[in-house]
Motif scaffolding. Structure first.
Motif, short mmCIF file in Angstrom:
data_model
loop_
_atom_site.label_atom_id
_atom_site.label_comp_id
_atom_site.label_asym_id
_atom_site.label_seq_id
_atom_site.Cartn_x
_atom_site.Cartn_y
_atom_site.Cartn_z
N LEU A 14 -30.08 -1.56 -0.43
CA LEU A 14 -29.15 -1.50 0.70
C LEU A 14 -29.12 -0.10 1.31
O LEU A 14 -29.08 0.05 2.54
CB LEU A 14 -27.74 -1.89 0.24
N PHE A 15 -29.18 0.92 0.48
CA PHE A 15 -29.13 2.30 0.96
C PHE A 15 -30.38 2.64 1.77
O PHE A 15 -30.32 3.43 2.72
CB PHE A 15 -29.00 3.25 -0.23
N SER A 16 -31.51 2.03 1.41
CA SER A 16 -32.77 2.38 2.08
C SER A 16 -32.96 1.68 3.41
O SER A 16 -33.88 1.99 4.15
CB SER A 16 -33.95 2.03 1.16
N ARG A 17 -32.10 0.75 3.75
CA ARG A 17 -32.26 -0.03 4.98
C ARG A 17 -31.13 0.26 5.96
O ARG A 17 -29.96 0.25 5.58
CB ARG A 17 -32.25 -1.53 4.68
N ALA A 18 -31.47 0.44 7.22
CA ALA A 18 -30.46 0.64 8.26
C ALA A 18 -29.87 -0.69 8.70
O ALA A 18 -28.71 -0.78 9.05
CB ALA A 18 -31.07 1.37 9.46
N GLU A 19 -30.68 -1.73 8.65
CA GLU A 19 -30.25 -3.06 9.08
C GLU A 19 -29.72 -3.85 7.88
O GLU A 19 -30.09 -3.60 6.75
CB GLU A 19 -31.43 -3.81 9.71
N PRO A 20 -28.87 -4.84 8.15
CA PRO A 20 -28.38 -5.69 7.05
C PRO A 20 -29.54 -6.38 6.33
O PRO A 20 -30.54 -6.73 6.94
CB PRO A 20 -27.51 -6.73 7.78
N VAL A 21 -29.37 -6.55 5.01
CA VAL A 21 -30.41 -7.14 4.17
C VAL A 21 -29.94 -8.52 3.71
O VAL A 21 -28.86 -8.65 3.14
CB VAL A 21 -30.71 -6.25 2.95
N ASP A 22 -30.77 -9.53 3.92
CA ASP A 22 -30.45 -10.89 3.51
C ASP A 22 -30.38 -10.97 1.99
O ASP A 22 -31.12 -10.27 1.29
CB ASP A 22 -31.54 -11.84 4.04
N GLY A 58 -12.14 1.72 -0.87
CA GLY A 58 -11.38 2.96 -0.87
C GLY A 58 -12.22 4.21 -0.75
O GLY A 58 -11.72 5.32 -0.91
N ARG A 59 -13.52 4.06 -0.47
CA ARG A 59 -14.40 5.22 -0.35
C ARG A 59 -14.86 5.37 1.09
O ARG A 59 -14.53 4.57 1.96
CB ARG A 59 -15.60 5.06 -1.28
N GLY A 60 -15.62 6.40 1.37
CA GLY A 60 -16.08 6.66 2.73
C GLY A 60 -17.13 5.68 3.20
O GLY A 60 -17.37 5.54 4.40
N ILE A 61 -17.78 5.01 2.26
CA ILE A 61 -18.78 4.00 2.58
C ILE A 61 -18.30 2.69 1.98
O ILE A 61 -17.70 2.68 0.91
CB ILE A 61 -20.15 4.38 1.98
N ARG A 62 -18.58 1.59 2.67
CA ARG A 62 -18.21 0.31 2.08
C ARG A 62 -19.34 -0.69 2.26
O ARG A 62 -20.18 -0.53 3.16
CB ARG A 62 -16.91 -0.20 2.68
N LEU A 63 -19.35 -1.69 1.42
CA LEU A 63 -20.34 -2.76 1.50
C LEU A 63 -19.76 -3.89 2.33
O LEU A 63 -18.67 -4.38 2.04
CB LEU A 63 -20.70 -3.25 0.10
N GLU A 64 -20.49 -4.28 3.38
CA GLU A 64 -19.99 -5.32 4.28
C GLU A 64 -20.99 -6.45 4.40
O GLU A 64 -22.21 -6.21 4.39
CB GLU A 64 -19.76 -4.75 5.69
N TRP A 69 -26.26 -8.15 4.12
CA TRP A 69 -25.32 -7.17 3.57
C TRP A 69 -25.79 -5.78 3.96
O TRP A 69 -26.99 -5.51 4.04
CB TRP A 69 -25.26 -7.29 2.05
N ALA A 70 -24.83 -4.88 4.19
CA ALA A 70 -25.19 -3.52 4.59
C ALA A 70 -24.12 -2.53 4.13
O ALA A 70 -22.94 -2.88 4.03
CB ALA A 70 -25.34 -3.44 6.11
N LEU A 71 -24.55 -1.32 3.85
CA LEU A 71 -23.62 -0.22 3.57
C LEU A 71 -23.24 0.40 4.91
O LEU A 71 -24.11 0.76 5.70
CB LEU A 71 -24.28 0.82 2.67
N ARG A 72 -21.94 0.50 5.17
CA ARG A 72 -21.46 1.02 6.44
C ARG A 72 -20.36 2.05 6.21
O ARG A 72 -19.64 2.00 5.21
CB ARG A 72 -20.89 -0.11 7.31
#
Length: 198
Positions: free
Chosen positions: A14-22, A49-55, A61-64
């Motif tokens: 997830l961290f290595s991809r800018a786009e959402p990952v299926d 509760g952190r600066g980054i969240r999983l959405e 899915w993507a880290l935003r």
């Protein structure tokens, strides 16, 4: 495979991809006995509760960035002046012959070195003084820095190709890697006297 390792793998993908990952793509990175559907809720909780969240975004899915802190990340990008031909030639000579004196740079380039040329390289953080040569006059020598390696995507000076291995100078090739227009043209074969990594 341990659950902890599975979480690390999913997080890294997830961290290595800018786009959402299926989910199917995430699952492909895991062994059959570990199911991504079991790991994603745990990762979501870990990021809450952190600066980054999983959405979840659509089917992926993507880290935003957390929207609450997004305004604090806004910044004004300074438009950097494109390095001149003289600056890039000088940088190439320093990279290939370092540590090198001002007189040696001028000898290789065949022209005098303007004071502003070295200043631009110093301001960019790409070169730094490397001590004085033990010859009459004790001239200052110059060498590239870690910032130079980072800017051109090089792991170490040993990774610089030799000029005689290329039809164009190394820094032109490296500039193309970063998507910039090659800032300088040098005759095929590049500059002479290359001693990369010295």
């Amino acid at each position: 495979m341990s659950r902890e390792l599975g979480l690390k793998i999913v997080e890294a993908v997830l961290f290595s991809r800018a786009e959402p990952v299926d989910e199917a793509v995430l699952q492909a990175h895991l062994p059959e006995d570990v199911h991504v559907g079991d790991l994603l809720p745990e990762l979501m909780l870990a990021y809450s509760g952190r600066g980054i969240r999983l959405e979840r975004i659509g089917r992926g899915w993507a880290l935003r960035t957390d929207p609450e802190i997004a305004p604090y990340l806004a910044r004004i990008e300074e438009k950097r002046r494109k390095p001149s031909k003289a600056v890039m030639e000088t940088l190439a000579v320093i990279a290939w012959k370092q540590p090198v004196t001002r007189a040696e740079i001028e000898q290789v380039r065949g022209v005098g070195l303007a004071q502003g040329t070295l200043e631009q390289l110093l301001d960019a953080g790409w070169v730094a003084p490397a001590g004085r040569r033990e010859v009459p006059g004790r001239p200052m020598t110059w060498a590239t820095t870690q910032a130079f390696l980072d800017a051109f995507g090089i792991s170490s000076l040993d990774d610089l190709p030799r000029p005689d291995d290329l039809d164009a100078p190394d820094l032109v090739v490296l500039a193309q890697r970063t998507g910039e227009e090659p800032p300088v043209e040098v005759p095929a074969g590049g500059f002479p006297n290359h001693v990369a990594g010295s």
